[in-house]
Design an enzyme around this catalytic site. Structure first.
Site, PDB file in Angstrom:
ATOM      1  N   ASN A   9       0.980  -0.896  -0.031  1.00  0.00           N
ATOM      2  CA  ASN A   9       0.072  -0.031   0.050  1.00  0.00           C
ATOM      3  C   ASN A   9       0.951   1.081   0.004  1.00  0.00           C
ATOM      4  O   ASN A   9       1.410   1.592   1.004  1.00  0.00           O
ATOM      5  CB  ASN A   9      -0.861   0.023   1.216  1.00  0.00           C
ATOM      6  CG  ASN A   9      -1.613   1.295   1.550  1.00  0.00           C
ATOM      7  OD1 ASN A   9      -1.488   2.117   0.537  1.00  0.00           O
ATOM      8  ND2 ASN A   9      -2.451   1.382   2.406  1.00  0.00           N
ATOM      9  N   LYS A  11       0.016   4.299  -0.031  1.00  0.00           N
ATOM     10  CA  LYS A  11      -0.717   5.322   0.504  1.00  0.00           C
ATOM     11  C   LYS A  11      -0.646   6.876  -0.274  1.00  0.00           C
ATOM     12  O   LYS A  11      -0.398   6.571  -1.769  1.00  0.00           O
ATOM     13  CB  LYS A  11      -0.209   5.723   1.945  1.00  0.00           C
ATOM     14  CG  LYS A  11      -0.151   4.150   2.647  1.00  0.00           C
ATOM     15  CD  LYS A  11       0.143   4.413   4.206  1.00  0.00           C
ATOM     16  CE  LYS A  11      -0.030   3.087   4.800  1.00  0.00           C
ATOM     17  NZ  LYS A  11       0.178   3.184   6.186  1.00  0.00           N
ATOM     18  N   HIS A  93      -9.417   1.215   5.257  1.00  0.00           N
ATOM     19  CA  HIS A  93      -8.131   1.287   5.836  1.00  0.00           C
ATOM     20  C   HIS A  93      -8.389   2.183   7.127  1.00  0.00           C
ATOM     21  O   HIS A  93      -8.995   3.071   6.899  1.00  0.00           O
ATOM     22  CB  HIS A  93      -7.075   1.791   4.904  1.00  0.00           C
ATOM     23  CG  HIS A  93      -5.651   2.006   5.563  1.00  0.00           C
ATOM     24  ND1 HIS A  93      -5.117   2.836   6.450  1.00  0.00           N
ATOM     25  CD2 HIS A  93      -4.541   1.130   5.231  1.00  0.00           C
ATOM     26  CE1 HIS A  93      -4.012   2.542   6.641  1.00  0.00           C
ATOM     27  NE2 HIS A  93      -3.537   1.238   5.982  1.00  0.00           N
ATOM     28  N   GLU A  95      -6.624   4.713   8.288  1.00  0.00           N
ATOM     29  CA  GLU A  95      -6.450   6.124   7.778  1.00  0.00           C
ATOM     30  C   GLU A  95      -7.492   6.594   7.238  1.00  0.00           C
ATOM     31  O   GLU A  95      -8.020   7.923   7.361  1.00  0.00           O
ATOM     32  CB  GLU A  95      -5.051   6.303   6.948  1.00  0.00           C
ATOM     33  CG  GLU A  95      -3.931   5.746   7.777  1.00  0.00           C
ATOM     34  CD  GLU A  95      -2.669   5.210   7.158  1.00  0.00           C
ATOM     35  OE1 GLU A  95      -2.544   5.416   5.943  1.00  0.00           O
ATOM     36  OE2 GLU A  95      -1.837   4.795   7.749  1.00  0.00           O
ATOM     37  N   GLU A 163      -4.946  -5.055  10.735  1.00  0.00           N
ATOM     38  CA  GLU A 163      -3.942  -4.140  10.840  1.00  0.00           C
ATOM     39  C   GLU A 163      -4.360  -3.272  12.120  1.00  0.00           C
ATOM     40  O   GLU A 163      -4.941  -2.314  12.150  1.00  0.00           O
ATOM     41  CB  GLU A 163      -3.847  -2.805   9.533  1.00  0.00           C
ATOM     42  CG  GLU A 163      -3.673  -3.761   8.133  1.00  0.00           C
ATOM     43  CD  GLU A 163      -3.268  -2.283   7.101  1.00  0.00           C
ATOM     44  OE1 GLU A 163      -1.961  -2.833   6.659  1.00  0.00           O
ATOM     45  OE2 GLU A 163      -3.785  -1.463   6.897  1.00  0.00           O
ATOM     46  N   GLY A 169       2.984   2.162  10.828  1.00  0.00           N
ATOM     47  CA  GLY A 169       4.089   3.195  10.615  1.00  0.00           C
ATOM     48  C   GLY A 169       4.651   3.386  11.924  1.00  0.00           C
ATOM     49  O   GLY A 169       5.402   4.499  12.148  1.00  0.00           O
ATOM     50  N   SER A 208       3.890  -2.228  10.131  1.00  0.00           N
ATOM     51  CA  SER A 208       5.372  -2.255  10.443  1.00  0.00           C
ATOM     52  C   SER A 208       5.974  -3.583   9.910  1.00  0.00           C
ATOM     53  O   SER A 208       6.810  -4.230  10.604  1.00  0.00           O
ATOM     54  CB  SER A 208       5.576  -2.106  11.764  1.00  0.00           C
ATOM     55  OG  SER A 208       5.200  -0.548  12.006  1.00  0.00           O
TER      56      SER A 208
HETATM   57  P1  13P Z   1       3.237   0.382   7.393  1.00  0.00           P
HETATM   58  O1  13P Z   1       4.031  -1.035   6.891  1.00  0.00           O
HETATM   59  O2  13P Z   1       4.022   1.343   6.779  1.00  0.00           O
HETATM   60  O3  13P Z   1       3.271   0.123   9.061  1.00  0.00           O
HETATM   61  O4  13P Z   1       1.918   0.481   6.934  1.00  0.00           O
HETATM   62  C1  13P Z   1       1.066  -0.644   7.209  1.00  0.00           C
HETATM   63  C2  13P Z   1      -0.352  -0.169   6.333  1.00  0.00           C
HETATM   64  O5  13P Z   1      -1.015   0.777   6.900  1.00  0.00           O
HETATM   65  C3  13P Z   1      -0.745  -0.924   5.308  1.00  0.00           C
HETATM   66  O6  13P Z   1      -1.816  -0.615   4.632  1.00  0.00           O
END
Ligand code: 13P
Length: 248
Positions: A9, A11, A93, A95, A163, A169, A208
């Site tokens: 992803n 983002k 997601h 976010e 997740e 992150g 992560s």
């Molecule tokens: P990270 O791998 O940067 O922690 O992000 C995970 C994520 O949100 C994937 O959709």
């Protein structure tokens, strides 16, 4: 047997300069023993999909609207994503749930729209740190699964990504036992609702994941792959995660 899936992803990262990472990945991983998916920003989908049209790498999107068309300035429908060459779409997601107030009901509507356009929905669930501290993880994840997935989920049209919000992150991950507990619970929940066929639905862990922790996470019960954020931006890192998954 569920075929493993390494999904990235991107983002809100990537411009045409990043297409070179896709070229590198195709070069180093022309025929991996697992599926590969990259979900770039919408602006890059069609160029990436064109480059990958005969390749092992699938291209997906990060969101879609629940309507097929209409007066929704700035939004993109699932059929438009399919038209651009996307085969999957990430939905719900954390976010988007946080930044855009997406509810389980919206995620369910988007999932139905994705299916109608022939896309595979990658539906995300996960608890906040506070919910985990309160011992509410399974209740939260169970409720999200119940309300974010419409009737009709199958191994062909749906992937579920667990997740934990606090692991995204941050460089922090749950213990392997904690991941196994949630993934086993999600599997049982899906089978309870959708029947035996739900044993075919792939469950990804996200939060992560990096080359250094991927192999041990992939040994965990009911983990069929990963949804990778930051470490998917560089072909070398994502390729190492693909290698770990292919060897698992
Ligand atoms: P990270 O791998 O940067 O922690 O992000 C995970 C994520 O949100 C994937 O959709």
């Amino acid at each position: 047997m569920r075929r493993k899936l390494a999904a990235g992803n991107w983002k809100m990262n990537g411009t045409t300069a990043s297409l070179s990472e896709i070229e590198k990945l195709l070069e180093t991983h022309p025929d991996p023993a697992c599926d590969m998916l990259i979900c770039p920003p919408a602006t890059l989908i069609s160029q990436m999909a064109w480059r990958c049209r005969t390749k092992a790498l699938k291209i997906g999107a990060q969101d879609c609207h629940w309507n097929a068309s209409g007066a929704h300035t700035g939004d993109i429908s699932a059929s438009m994503l399919a038209d651009a060459g996307a085969m999957h779409v990430i939905l719900g997601h954390s976010e988007r749930r946080t930044d855009h107030g997406e509810t389980d009901a919206m995620v369910a509507a988007k999932t139905g729209a994705a299916w109608a356009a022939g896309l595979v929905a990658v539906v995300c669930v996960g608890e906040t740190e506070r919910q985990r501290d309160l011992g509410a993880t399974l209740a939260v994840v169970g409720a999200q699964i119940d309300s974010s997935l419409p009737d009709g989920a199958t191994a062909e049209n749906t992937v579920v990504a667990y997740e934990p919000v606090w692991a995204i992150g941050t460089g922090r991950t749950p213990t392997l036992a904690e991941i196994a507990e949630v993934h086993d619970f999600i599997r049982a929940t899906l089978v309870g609702r959708f029947g035996e066929a739900a044993y075919g639905i792939r469950l990804l862990y996200g939060g992560s994941v990096k080359p250094s922790n991927a192999a041990e996470i992939f040994k965990t019960s009911n983990v069929d792959g990963a949804l990778v954020g930051g470490a998917s931006l560089k072909a070398a890192d994502f390729g190492a995660i693909v290698d770990a998954l292919a060897a698992a």
